[in-house]
Design an enzyme around this catalytic site. Structure first.
Site, PDB file in Angstrom:
ATOM      1  N   ASP A   1      -8.101  -5.427  -0.271  1.00  0.00           N
ATOM      2  CA  ASP A   1      -8.388  -6.190  -1.293  1.00  0.00           C
ATOM      3  C   ASP A   1      -7.809  -7.815  -1.104  1.00  0.00           C
ATOM      4  O   ASP A   1      -8.403  -8.700  -1.909  1.00  0.00           O
ATOM      5  CB  ASP A   1      -7.701  -5.659  -2.649  1.00  0.00           C
ATOM      6  CG  ASP A   1      -8.286  -4.357  -2.727  1.00  0.00           C
ATOM      7  OD1 ASP A   1      -7.414  -3.544  -3.162  1.00  0.00           O
ATOM      8  OD2 ASP A   1      -9.561  -4.254  -2.673  1.00  0.00           O
TER       9      ASP A   1
ATOM     10  N   HIS B   1       0.744  -1.180   0.043  1.00  0.00           N
ATOM     11  CA  HIS B   1       0.046   0.098   0.167  1.00  0.00           C
ATOM     12  C   HIS B   1       0.825   1.214   0.065  1.00  0.00           C
ATOM     13  O   HIS B   1       1.908   1.303   0.531  1.00  0.00           O
ATOM     14  CB  HIS B   1      -0.873  -0.168   1.296  1.00  0.00           C
ATOM     15  CG  HIS B   1      -2.121   0.839   0.968  1.00  0.00           C
ATOM     16  ND1 HIS B   1      -1.944   2.389   1.194  1.00  0.00           N
ATOM     17  CD2 HIS B   1      -3.428   0.764   0.775  1.00  0.00           C
ATOM     18  CE1 HIS B   1      -3.288   2.923   1.132  1.00  0.00           C
ATOM     19  NE2 HIS B   1      -3.970   1.748   0.872  1.00  0.00           N
TER      20      HIS B   1
END
Ligand code: SDX
Length: 428
Positions: free
Chosen positions: A363, A306
């Site tokens: 996700d 991320h």
């Protein structure tokens, strides 16, 4: 130079720039006068060190794995709140009273129907069109309707457009799914909750009654909460940039949907489950870990890493526990969950991932839950877009109502040819 100033010497000029502080989080150096006073730009492709705006909506501490919406931790909202309540919070800044929540939910419910003409847009797509392609098209087409509320300088127009978008996304998403499986569209049912109505429009059929399973409704609603907003991510920045020109709000959200579709962003949930399916069994994990570490291999672990979180994404924590809840409610199992858990364990014990601070993100586990509920992988990013719409419209409203708002227009480092004269074709 005072404490709340930064000094920069460039091109023989020393410039003192104000340092601004927020309520929490990193200070910012206000560089707006830099070009005017030095003739130089800052350079920050990917905006890794750039704050694009002020915002009071969402705060992320990537090192600590903290996510707050209007100050409330995502874990508390996921456990105690509802998507309608979080939507109200993001739009209005405070948790609603019972009456405010009832009024807001009723308003949203009464905007869930689409203009009947919009149903014809679906029939222009091939049945095997990716639902995200349909979402881009149909949400963009909404800008061809609703001419009663397109004055974005009018707060009331912005409010009705925001409510219409939040309300109609579930209907548009469900219709995209129905079209892909050749089933008739199911109209909204105002007796149901926002999320219950979405499940019925998606999985119900006119031929029989559809019973919403409370545990699935709760899990789906929680998944919507986890995806509601996330500071200035790529798709939110897209919506802000599109909105900064004064563009139609529905067209701005369509731009956000297009950006979210990419596998580096919201498309990662579809890619993550496809990756787990390709890996299959735990004995094949190490091969994919080795590929992810190989600089010459473009393969990346989807659902890992991320830009901001250099710790565990707090949304992934909630998502992982939700997998077990949904499996129990539906009395199902999915061996891919064990593969995902094992992959996480192996990756997090590998120095490559530890050094680069790569952890599971929102996700990584979501696809396992959505698959268990019955969604095809092509619908996963559609669900992300459905939930993120409230964040997009809240950020859009915040930008438009900022008196200092300007059109976004970055500059560049030019690396092309210097000026040269045209050469006639006969001389080339
Ligand atoms: C979302 O911004 C948001 O808030 C987004 C989001 C939201 O709610 O809006 O949180 C939703 O988009 C989550 C992210 C979903 N994407 C993925 O899961 C795709 C896989 N992840 C990556 O592609 C990547 O981690 C990004 C795109 C998410 C972040 O990329 P960055 O911040 O630009 O980091 P980077 O690409 O510069 O990577 C840093 C290093 C690189 O190695 P070096 O060049 O330094 O040697 O880490 C490596 C990368 O190669 N790396 C990975 C990796 N992610 C980064 N290596 C293997 N597998 C990965 N997944």
């Amino acid at each position: 130079m005072s404490d709340n100033q930064a000094s920069l010497t460039a091109g023989g000029t020393t410039l003192d720039m104000p340092v601004k502080s927020g309520t929490i989080g990193p200070d910012v150096i206000d560089i707006r006068k830099l070009y005017g006073q030095t003739g130089m730009f800052t350079y920050d492709p990917g905006f890794t060190s750039t704050a694009s705006c002020d915002s009071a909506l969402t705060y992320i501490d990537g090192d600590e794995g903290v996510l707050l919406h209007r100050g409330y931790p995502i874990g508390q909202l996921a456990e105690h709140s509802s998507f309608m309540e979080v939507s109200y919070l993001l739009l209005n800044g405070e948790l609603p009273s019972s009456q405010e929540l009832a009024d807001f939910s009723r308003t949203i419910t009464r905007h869930t129907m689409l203009h009947e003409q919009l149903a014809t847009f679906y029939r222009g797509f091939r049945r095997d069109a990716h639902p995200m392609a349909i979402m881009c098209g149909v949400v963009g087409a909404l800008s061809a309707f609703y001419h009663d509320s397109t004055d974005i300088s009018d707060p009331q127009h912005r409010k009705i457009s925001s409510h219409r978008l939040i309300a109609k996304m579930p209907t548009i998403a469900a219709m995209a799914y129905k079209y892909s499986v050749g089933q008739p569209f199911v109209y909204p049912d105002n007796k149901l909750s926002y999320t219950g109505n979405f499940l019925k429009m998606t999985f119900g059929v006119p031929a029989e009654e559809y019973e919403v399973i409370p545990a699935v409704e709760k899990a789906m609603d929680r998944i919507f909460i986890l995806h509601a907003d996330h500071e200035q991510n790529a798709s939110t920045s897209t919506v802000r940039l599109a909105g900064s020109s004064g563009a139609n709000p529905f067209a701005c959200i369509a731009a956000g949907i297009a950006c979210l579709w990419g596998p580096a962003h919201g498309g990662a949930n579809e890619a993550a489950l496809n990756m787990l399916k390709e890996i299959g069994t735990p004995d094949r994990i190490q091969h994919y870990i080795d590929r992810a570490k190989d600089k010459n291999d473009p393969f990346r672990l989807m659902g890992f890493g991320h830009r901001v979180y250099k710790n565990y994404d707090p949304r992934a924590t909630v998502m992982q526990s939700t997998v077990r809840e949904v499996f129990a409610a539906l009395n199902v199992q999915d061996p891919l969950f064990e593969t995902a858990l094992r992959l996480e364990e192996i990756a997090l014990s590998d120095p490559y991932f530890a050094e680069k601070k790569l952890f599971p993100n929102v996700d990584f586990y979501s696809g396992i839950i959505l698959s268990a509920i019955g969604f095809p992988t092509t619908m996963f990013t559609v669900l992300f877009a459905l939930a993120r719409t409230v964040g997009w419209v809240a950020q859009w409203n915040e930008m438009i109502s900022d008196p200092g708002q300007k059109i976004g227009r970055p500059r560049q480092l030019y690396t092309g040819p210097t000026q040269r004269d045209y050469v006639p074709l006969s001389e080339r």
